[in-house]
Structure formats: structure tokens, C-alpha cells
Design a protein around this motif. Structure first.
Motif, short mmCIF file in Angstrom:
data_model
loop_
_atom_site.label_atom_id
_atom_site.label_comp_id
_atom_site.label_asym_id
_atom_site.label_seq_id
_atom_site.Cartn_x
_atom_site.Cartn_y
_atom_site.Cartn_z
N ILE A 186 0.84 -1.20 0.00
CA ILE A 186 0.00 0.00 0.00
C ILE A 186 0.87 1.25 0.00
N GLN A 187 1.90 1.22 0.81
CA GLN A 187 2.82 2.36 0.88
C GLN A 187 3.55 2.55 -0.45
N ARG A 188 3.94 1.46 -1.09
CA ARG A 188 4.60 1.55 -2.40
C ARG A 188 3.66 2.13 -3.46
N ILE A 189 2.42 1.68 -3.44
CA ILE A 189 1.44 2.18 -4.41
C ILE A 189 1.27 3.69 -4.25
N ASN A 190 1.22 4.14 -3.01
CA ASN A 190 1.09 5.57 -2.74
C ASN A 190 2.28 6.35 -3.31
N LYS A 191 3.49 5.83 -3.10
CA LYS A 191 4.69 6.55 -3.53
C LYS A 191 4.95 6.39 -5.02
N GLU A 192 4.83 5.17 -5.53
CA GLU A 192 5.24 4.89 -6.90
C GLU A 192 4.17 5.21 -7.93
N GLU A 193 2.91 4.98 -7.59
CA GLU A 193 1.82 5.23 -8.53
C GLU A 193 1.13 6.56 -8.27
N LYS A 194 1.57 7.27 -7.22
CA LYS A 194 1.01 8.59 -6.87
C LYS A 194 -0.49 8.50 -6.57
N VAL A 195 -0.89 7.43 -5.90
CA VAL A 195 -2.29 7.25 -5.52
C VAL A 195 -2.47 7.74 -4.08
N THR A 196 -3.34 8.71 -3.91
CA THR A 196 -3.68 9.19 -2.58
C THR A 196 -4.59 8.15 -1.92
#
Length: 267
Positions: A186-196
Motif C-alpha cells: 500500500i505504501q509503495r502504491i502511494n509513492k510509486e503510482e502517486k495514488v492518494t
């Protein structure tokens, strides 16, 4: 910078009589992970459904206040239009289509995407985050493990190209090892995919370990909010949600006094 998402004095009623949210206000800024903490029945899941438009399926309705996303009001529009605007809710309890394969479940999330090359690229992205799903791609989703189902529903959300993902209890029923793995992703998705991300989670320790900002709900209202660094050091949060006394010993929630209500509501 104005917030990506803003709920302002929102009231929600079910079945025209049951008042669940009572003047709830919160803000989520682009790029953040924001967590919503509270006991069962506090109104956390209702808050997510109010944002995603899914209240209607449960005879619920926003009866006062407003919800805006990227400057546009969304509390009066249909869930399908909300998804197209970039909000996707991952429901509590791993809502899988059990008679479909893992890959077919993922493709359900791409129903608003028409470009086949884009869909193929997105599948590869999901399999990169969740290699186990690649191994299970042709399995019926009803026959994979709970952890794999949770990975699948998060992956399905990613297939919709969300700007904002609403996650409802992603750790529910999972082993500590799997919880750690999923929260890392989840943390990677937030950082890498720019998903809030707006995260509802009973595991307060894990939620506060990855979030930027936190809100605490009680009886349909926000009673406390702050940056997570300050929340982690708040003695009431330590005792009531992390189960720690000032000496670092575990303590029963029943023995802990309620934290002080904040004096001023968000506006």
C-alpha cells in the motif's frame, strides 16, 4: 494548496431515521495516506461509502453538508461517475466475484478503460506488486487464500486508475506476516503510482506506521486529528488504540478512559 478531498459538516442518515454521521469534516491532500481510526460503529465505513456514493445501495443518504473532490461536489452524483472521476473504494471483507478467475476479477476494475494496451500494461503492473496473483491468475477467486483475495481486490482497484483509493479494513482476518506485506505494498502504491489513500483500519499501530495524517472518530464525529507523529505520542492514543500504558505495558481498552474531545470541529 486546496485539499484533493474535503468533507464539510456531513450528515448521513440510513432508512430515513438512523443518524450515523453527525457533522463530520475531514480533508485529504493529494499524495497523502490519511487514516481514519475509531471503534466499531463509529461511522468509519459509512464515511467511505458517503465519499464513493455507495450509500444508496444500503438505503443511506447524505442529508446535510457537502463532499468535494478536486474542487467538484460529488455527494449528489452516482457511484459510476465518482469512479470515473478517480475515486475507487476497496470494500471491507474482500468482495470478490468467486465464480470468476483472479484475472477476470482484476479486469472488472478496468471496465472504464477502453485501450487494450493500457489494460495489458496495468495487469503487468498489478502482477509486479502482487507476484502471487500472477501464479493464481487462472484460479477461481473463491479458491484462493484470504490474503490473496485481499491482494486481488486492491489490484482490482489499481486497474481503475484511481487518483484516490478508499481502503476499508485491508488487514481484517489476515496473519501478521501478510498484514505487514500488504501494508508495505500500500505504501509503495502511494509513492510509486502517486495514488492518494484514505485508509480505515482497526490495526491502529500498522495504520499509523504508514500514514501521514490521522483522524479519530467517535459516534459519527471527528474528535481528534493530527499528524501521525503527534498521534503516536498522544498518551490517550497510546492507551486507547495502541494498548500501551505510559510504562509501555499492554492495557485492556476497557480500562482506558476516553480521550478528550477536541473543542473545535473542522470547518
Amino acid at each position: 494548496m486546496p485539499p484533493m478531498l474535503e468533507a464539510n459538516n456531513v450528515e448521513v442518515i440510513y432508512n430515513q431515521v438512523i443518524l450515523v454521521l453527525k457533522g463530520l469534516s475531514l480533508k485529504v491532500h493529494e499524495g497523502q495516506i490519511v487514516t481514519l481510526l475509531g471503534n466499531n460503529g463509529a461511522g468509519k465505513s459509512t464515511t467511505l461509502k458517503a465519499i464513493s456514493g455507495l450509500l444508496k445501495s444500503e438505503n443511506g443518504k447524505v442529508t446535510d453538508g457537502s463532499i468535494t473532490f478536486l474542487g467538484e461536489r460529488i455527494d449528489k452524483i452516482d457511484p459510476e461517475k465518482i469512479v470515473r472521476k478517480g475515486i475507487f473504494q476497496v470494500m471491507e471483507g474482500r468482495k470478490a466475484f468467486e465464480d470468476l478467475t483472479v484475472e477476470e476479477n482484476l479486469l472488472v476494475g478496468a471496465h472504464t478503460i477502453r485501450n487494450r494496451k493500457q489494460i495489458k500494461h496495468d495487469l503487468e503492473m498489478v502482477y509486479n506488486y502482487f507476484p502471487r496473483l500472477l501464479q493464481r491468475r487462472n484460479f477461481l477467486s473463491g479458491y484462493i487464500s484470504g490474503g490473496e483475495q485481499q491482494m486481488m481486490v486492491i489490484g482490482r482497484g489499481l486497474m481503475a486508475h484511481p487518483k484516490l483509493m478508499l481502503l476499508d479494513e485491508p488487514s481484517m482476518g489476515l496473519s501478521p506476516m501478510l498484514v505487514g506485506e500488504i501494508f508495505e505494498i500500500i505504501q509503495r502504491i502511494n509513492k510509486e503510482e502517486k495514488v492518494t489513500i484514505l485508509l480505515v483500519e482497526q490495526n491502529a499501530r500498522m495504520a499509523l506506521s504508514i500514514a501521514d495524517h490521522g483522524y479519530v472518530m467517535e459516534n459519527g464525529r471527528i474528535v481528534l486529528d493530527d499528524d501521525v507523529e503527534k498521534l503516536r505520542e498522544n498518551e490517550d492514543i497510546k492507551e486507547f488504540y495502541l494498548g500501551l500504558t505510559e510504562k509501555g505495558k499492554q492495557k485492556s481498552y476497557r480500562d482506558v478512559k476516553h480521550y478528550k474531545r477536541r473543542k473545535r470541529w473542522l470547518t
